[in-house]
Design a protein around this motif. Sequence first.
Motif, PDB file in Angstrom:
ATOM      1  N   GLY A  61     -96.212 -63.710   7.328  1.00 47.09           N
ATOM      2  CA  GLY A  61     -95.979 -63.160   8.108  1.00 47.09           C
ATOM      3  C   GLY A  61     -96.470 -63.634   9.815  1.00 47.09           C
ATOM      4  O   GLY A  61     -95.999 -63.120  10.574  1.00 47.09           O
ATOM      5  N   PHE A  62     -96.858 -64.556  10.451  1.00 47.20           N
ATOM      6  CA  PHE A  62     -96.788 -65.096  11.154  1.00 47.20           C
ATOM      7  C   PHE A  62     -95.441 -65.563  11.445  1.00 47.20           C
ATOM      8  O   PHE A  62     -95.298 -66.061  12.873  1.00 47.20           O
ATOM      9  CB  PHE A  62     -97.954 -66.498  11.036  1.00 47.20           C
ATOM     10  CG  PHE A  62     -99.631 -66.671  11.017  1.00 47.20           C
ATOM     11  CD1 PHE A  62    -100.423 -65.160  10.807  1.00 47.20           C
ATOM     12  CD2 PHE A  62    -100.073 -67.480   9.863  1.00 47.20           C
ATOM     13  CE1 PHE A  62    -101.612 -64.780  10.899  1.00 47.20           C
ATOM     14  CE2 PHE A  62    -101.566 -67.343  10.120  1.00 47.20           C
ATOM     15  CZ  PHE A  62    -102.338 -66.248  10.970  1.00 47.20           C
ATOM     16  N   VAL A  63     -94.824 -66.442  10.585  1.00 47.81           N
ATOM     17  CA  VAL A  63     -93.024 -66.601  11.087  1.00 47.81           C
ATOM     18  C   VAL A  63     -92.146 -65.208  11.101  1.00 47.81           C
ATOM     19  O   VAL A  63     -92.053 -64.964  12.653  1.00 47.81           O
ATOM     20  CB  VAL A  63     -92.869 -67.295  10.033  1.00 47.81           C
ATOM     21  CG1 VAL A  63     -91.220 -67.711  10.741  1.00 47.81           C
ATOM     22  CG2 VAL A  63     -92.852 -68.673   9.711  1.00 47.81           C
ATOM     23  N   GLY A  64     -92.780 -64.290  10.517  1.00 48.58           N
ATOM     24  CA  GLY A  64     -92.274 -63.318  11.527  1.00 48.58           C
ATOM     25  C   GLY A  64     -92.761 -62.547  12.452  1.00 48.58           C
ATOM     26  O   GLY A  64     -91.700 -62.267  13.366  1.00 48.58           O
ATOM     27  N   VAL A  65     -93.074 -62.748  13.163  1.00 49.00           N
ATOM     28  CA  VAL A  65     -93.908 -62.064  13.935  1.00 49.00           C
ATOM     29  C   VAL A  65     -93.621 -63.188  15.562  1.00 49.00           C
ATOM     30  O   VAL A  65     -92.928 -62.417  16.434  1.00 49.00           O
ATOM     31  CB  VAL A  65     -95.967 -61.916  14.448  1.00 49.00           C
ATOM     32  CG1 VAL A  65     -95.983 -61.879  15.198  1.00 49.00           C
ATOM     33  CG2 VAL A  65     -96.399 -60.687  13.241  1.00 49.00           C
ATOM     34  N   ALA A  66     -93.523 -64.734  15.370  1.00 51.62           N
ATOM     35  CA  ALA A  66     -93.483 -64.577  15.923  1.00 51.62           C
ATOM     36  C   ALA A  66     -92.049 -64.858  16.126  1.00 51.62           C
ATOM     37  O   ALA A  66     -91.702 -65.525  17.058  1.00 51.62           O
ATOM     38  CB  ALA A  66     -93.309 -66.560  15.356  1.00 51.62           C
ATOM     39  N   VAL A  67     -91.376 -65.257  15.613  1.00 53.67           N
ATOM     40  CA  VAL A  67     -89.677 -64.680  15.040  1.00 53.67           C
ATOM     41  C   VAL A  67     -89.600 -64.022  16.425  1.00 53.67           C
ATOM     42  O   VAL A  67     -88.975 -63.646  17.287  1.00 53.67           O
ATOM     43  CB  VAL A  67     -88.931 -64.783  14.215  1.00 53.67           C
ATOM     44  CG1 VAL A  67     -87.561 -63.719  14.289  1.00 53.67           C
ATOM     45  CG2 VAL A  67     -88.854 -66.000  13.365  1.00 53.67           C
ATOM     46  N   TRP A  68     -90.185 -62.216  15.920  1.00 49.91           N
ATOM     47  CA  TRP A  68     -89.534 -60.819  16.573  1.00 49.91           C
ATOM     48  C   TRP A  68     -90.489 -61.244  17.742  1.00 49.91           C
ATOM     49  O   TRP A  68     -89.633 -60.660  18.891  1.00 49.91           O
ATOM     50  CB  TRP A  68     -90.740 -59.984  15.848  1.00 49.91           C
ATOM     51  CG  TRP A  68     -90.223 -59.062  16.276  1.00 49.91           C
ATOM     52  CD1 TRP A  68     -89.978 -58.017  16.155  1.00 49.91           C
ATOM     53  CD2 TRP A  68     -91.737 -58.324  17.368  1.00 49.91           C
ATOM     54  NE1 TRP A  68     -90.306 -56.711  17.348  1.00 49.91           N
ATOM     55  CE2 TRP A  68     -90.951 -56.260  18.097  1.00 49.91           C
ATOM     56  CE3 TRP A  68     -92.534 -58.647  17.830  1.00 49.91           C
ATOM     57  CZ2 TRP A  68     -91.888 -56.374  18.888  1.00 49.91           C
ATOM     58  CZ3 TRP A  68     -93.315 -57.725  18.651  1.00 49.91           C
ATOM     59  CH2 TRP A  68     -92.664 -56.531  19.887  1.00 49.91           C
ATOM     60  N   THR A  69     -91.822 -62.516  18.369  1.00 55.30           N
ATOM     61  CA  THR A  69     -91.694 -62.721  19.050  1.00 55.30           C
ATOM     62  C   THR A  69     -90.718 -62.569  20.161  1.00 55.30           C
ATOM     63  O   THR A  69     -90.775 -62.648  21.487  1.00 55.30           O
ATOM     64  CB  THR A  69     -93.070 -62.350  19.821  1.00 55.30           C
ATOM     65  OG1 THR A  69     -93.890 -61.910  18.259  1.00 55.30           O
ATOM     66  CG2 THR A  69     -93.669 -63.367  20.860  1.00 55.30           C
TER      67      THR A  69
END
Length: 126
Positions: A85-93
């Motif tokens: 989830g952290f990876v996903g949010v960071a990529v989206w950001t």
Amino acid sequence: MQAVLFGVAAGVCALTAVIHVFLGGAKWVRPYLAVEMEPGLKWLGYLMWHLGTVSTLFLMAGFAAAALDSSRTDYAMIATAGAAGFVGVAVWTAVKSGVPARRFPVIFMFSIVTVLGVGGLALPLT
């Protein structure tokens, strides 16, 4: 082997927390707090910084528990989902902001943790 992968994931989380607190604190938090901005926004950002630290420590604890007790793979499952989830949010950001993904160390560190977690979960219980 499962315990080793979960143990390494816990170690990467611990390293991430140390880097986050000591290097990040000096390079990001101090300059951030020196910027003049609306106090609510400033302190919300500061709070989010510390929530990141605590979240990383919880991921570490989940992987460590699973490494030490093979009946606790549920903890590793939750920690793996958190890291992903952290990876996903960071990529989206990164995409949303136009800032290159390489400027988000969380993507690299938690991608490693996610792969280790998935690898450990894919192995039979030991």
